[in-house]
Design a protein around this motif. Sequence first.
Motif, mmCIF file in Angstrom:
data_model
loop_
_atom_site.group_PDB
_atom_site.id
_atom_site.type_symbol
_atom_site.label_atom_id
_atom_site.label_comp_id
_atom_site.label_asym_id
_atom_site.label_seq_id
_atom_site.Cartn_x
_atom_site.Cartn_y
_atom_site.Cartn_z
ATOM 1 N N ASP A 15 5.083 19.105 -7.112
ATOM 2 C CA ASP A 15 5.836 20.229 -7.142
ATOM 3 C C ASP A 15 6.331 20.250 -5.616
ATOM 4 O O ASP A 15 7.203 21.008 -5.515
ATOM 5 N N LYS A 24 8.913 3.882 -5.091
ATOM 6 C CA LYS A 24 9.129 3.796 -6.574
ATOM 7 C C LYS A 24 10.385 4.674 -6.857
ATOM 8 O O LYS A 24 11.213 4.202 -7.624
ATOM 9 N N ALA A 30 7.321 14.056 -10.705
ATOM 10 C CA ALA A 30 6.152 14.969 -11.447
ATOM 11 C C ALA A 30 4.794 14.359 -11.765
ATOM 12 O O ALA A 30 3.872 15.206 -11.883
ATOM 13 N N LEU A 31 4.906 13.060 -11.830
ATOM 14 C CA LEU A 31 3.717 12.343 -12.218
ATOM 15 C C LEU A 31 2.674 12.059 -10.985
ATOM 16 O O LEU A 31 1.572 12.054 -11.024
ATOM 17 N N PHE A 32 3.291 12.347 -9.802
ATOM 18 C CA PHE A 32 2.570 12.374 -8.610
ATOM 19 C C PHE A 32 1.726 13.557 -8.200
ATOM 20 O O PHE A 32 2.197 14.561 -8.498
ATOM 21 N N ALA A 33 0.664 13.435 -7.846
ATOM 22 C CA ALA A 33 -0.123 14.686 -7.238
ATOM 23 C C ALA A 33 0.642 15.140 -6.315
ATOM 24 O O ALA A 33 1.247 14.511 -5.532
ATOM 25 N N TYR A 42 0.814 -1.207 0.056
ATOM 26 C CA TYR A 42 0.286 0.067 -0.063
ATOM 27 C C TYR A 42 0.887 1.227 -0.107
ATOM 28 O O TYR A 42 0.691 2.364 -0.801
ATOM 29 N N TYR A 61 3.809 1.521 -1.150
ATOM 30 C CA TYR A 61 4.464 1.542 -2.368
ATOM 31 C C TYR A 61 3.352 2.452 -3.608
ATOM 32 O O TYR A 61 4.102 3.063 -4.376
ATOM 33 N N GLU A 62 2.075 1.948 -3.260
ATOM 34 C CA GLU A 62 1.225 2.520 -4.270
ATOM 35 C C GLU A 62 0.886 3.930 -3.999
ATOM 36 O O GLU A 62 0.328 4.855 -4.986
ATOM 37 N N SER A 65 -0.895 13.960 -1.096
ATOM 38 C CA SER A 65 -0.941 13.068 -2.256
ATOM 39 C C SER A 65 -2.454 13.208 -3.077
ATOM 40 O O SER A 65 -2.707 12.157 -3.621
ATOM 41 N N VAL A 68 -5.191 12.636 -1.992
ATOM 42 C CA VAL A 68 -6.622 11.643 -1.760
ATOM 43 C C VAL A 68 -7.700 12.456 -1.317
ATOM 44 O O VAL A 68 -7.400 12.908 -0.353
ATOM 45 N N SER A 118 13.197 12.835 -11.307
ATOM 46 C CA SER A 118 12.344 14.030 -11.383
ATOM 47 C C SER A 118 11.085 13.938 -12.315
ATOM 48 O O SER A 118 9.954 14.253 -11.821
ATOM 49 N N MET A 119 11.077 13.164 -13.182
ATOM 50 C CA MET A 119 10.101 12.820 -13.955
ATOM 51 C C MET A 119 9.199 11.977 -13.369
ATOM 52 O O MET A 119 7.823 12.091 -13.376
ATOM 53 N N LEU A 120 9.607 10.992 -12.628
ATOM 54 C CA LEU A 120 8.812 9.997 -11.698
ATOM 55 C C LEU A 120 7.793 11.070 -10.744
ATOM 56 O O LEU A 120 6.623 10.777 -10.457
ATOM 57 N N ASP A 162 -5.891 2.708 1.018
ATOM 58 C CA ASP A 162 -4.533 2.912 0.723
ATOM 59 C C ASP A 162 -3.878 3.858 1.766
ATOM 60 O O ASP A 162 -2.933 3.556 2.094
#
Lengths: 165, 562
Positions: free
Chosen positions: B530, B275, B524-527, B266, B268-269, B455, B457, B520-522, B464
């Motif tokens: 920044d 990650k 940037a994908l998360f809520a 959990y 991890y996700e 994040s 939610v 950095s790219m990874l 989660d």
Amino acid sequence: MVQNHHRGCHRQDHHGTVGENKEKRPKFFINDHVDILIEILKRLDCRSLCVAASVCRLWCTIARYDSLWENLCFRHVSPPPSSVRSVVLALGGYKRLYMGCVRPVRSRLGRIRKASWARDEVQLSLSLFCVDYYERLGGGGNSNGRLVGESSPSSLRFLCKPVNV
Amino acid sequence: MKRDHQAISGAGGGGCGISSGSKGESSITNKGKLWEEDQDAGDMDELMAVLGYKVRSSDMADVAQKMEQLDMVMGTAQEDGISHLASDRVHYNPSDLSSWVQSMLTELNNPVLPNSDSNSSKTQQKQQIVSNNQSQVYNDDSEYDLRAIPGVFAYPQTKRIKTSTGTDSSSSPPTESSTRPVVLVDSQEAGVRLVHTLMACAEAVQQQNLKLADALVKHIGLLAASQAGAMRKVATYFAEALARRIYGVYPQDSLHPSYTDMLQMYFYETCPYLKFAHFTANQAILEAFATSNRVHVVDFGLNQGMQWPALMQELALRPGGPPVFRLTGIGPHQPDNTDALQQVGCKLAQLAETIGVRFEFRGLMVNSLADLEPKMLDIRPPEVETLAVNSVFELHRLLARPGGIEKVLSSIKTMKPKILTIVEEEANHNSPVFVDRFTEALHYYSSLFDSLEGSGVAPPPSQDLVMSELYLGRQICNVVACEGVERVERHETLAQWRFRMETSGFCPVHLGSNAYKQASMLLALFAGGDEYRVEENDGCLTLGWHTRPLIATSAWQLAAVV
């Protein structure tokens, strides 16, 4: 093409002639020329492709061809090595890769994207795609990782959640 | 003074009608008539004087602000929290609104604690109320440097006013030593009080003053309930851990490993920390494997093997084709004799077959990494096979037993890996002094919980999120409540690990720009992308929340023996 050109520089007095020409030539029906159709659909963006899939059964079938989605995935990138295709197909296909990974990755990185990142975006999408496949493997045998009742693997859930990026 | 109490709680809202400049006479006319008018010297606000209150015109804004505060505090405090107001407090001269409000605030901020030695503070407070025009002060023990906690909840920067110091009043928990007195006119002062109480409880525990600690822990519970979001959860977990320490009820660590694995899934996700760890470590390993045809990875903590699909995929797409990939996964013994490692190995083998990578797997069950011998691992010579050793959040556990880490590092050296990747928490939770450890842990987990909260939610909190918090909560419990060999969450900072590695005969391998870019790219994908920060720290990458680094990835190789 030729017909258009004629029509473009046409004058009123030739109208009758063209009309006759039109009646003599067979109508061009795109569905009869699937290869042209595929070439056209290949160049569409995701949304247009999905809209095209609602036109008729033929278009719907063609829109599901994985090769179209392959183009979408690698559009901004120089052609990838051929080994990528076998891997992607084994992991679930390009459409799944695009919808699950490439599209959310691209849209979220859109704002800060630099031109050189296109290749890395695809690379990252591929890695995430692979992780997702691995999780989906676990559904049957692995009862340790998830609570009873949990169905879908969710390592990509963070990509699916609506995000105010 | 029951009548006062009722009037207070009833008109608490009405009292707030006196905001700066506005005249809320209608709501307090009843109150005004209860007290006799006492004509005092001039310079009093005339309108207020009509109602029976004596407030200096110059004090009006100040009084208004304090009224707002009072209203806020009474609105958020629980019944129990203000019941002491109905007790034997004496208010002298309540028509002097300014000092009355002061006294109310001070009283609410310095609650009278049951069975504690606070009699002295009671009399102190009474004396101060009697004397007018004494600015009550509020102790800010800046040694704890609450500003270091990033995020808004712990130490909000809004509405802070520092006035000149008055005399020292009693500090809120009697055991604290008071330093610079500062008046905080904060809208979030309950949160600050919560942190103070947590610190005080930790100090009490360290001084073995368990009665006081017990009282404080209960108080923390009340205060925590008035908070929202991450702060409440952190406070609750820390309070529980403190309670366990006080009562000597240590949590069983012998929970089924699959339970901890599930919690880690959990975690991890939900958030990017794991990650990030996996991707950055994989990048370093990939670069070390660049020219090899046979590769071997030893993973010190296999868990669910989530790190390896991505590595295998990158190996599969390597120009020149994939190498032969051998993985040795190490894990704890399972109580019910199931072979969890083998199950994970099967899954990985299935994936490897799908993507066309030749794969071999071996699982090793050991109770502790210190029990590992290199010959168990079937290490082949470096000319034949390139070895990488990977440890994600595993090495710090070895610090619980003396000699553990040294043995493992020397084992690694005999294995002669091309690269050793280490991911560890970036915090010092291994100080021998309990209060230091507690403080560090409070800051660290506050940031961590804040990032979970951020994040994206949406409420109600998803499973989660709750599970991820539980995962962290168990760590908190271990850091605070356990001692000796049971305390395995002995996190140390990057600098400490660096020192240890360098003195053990390793030299650093810089993680390149590829790793940085990918990380950095990874993120940037998360809520909240920044708000996460990837930073490069002398060749190591750290992931942090706002300004606070939380985990660090580093890579090492054997120092060349000349």
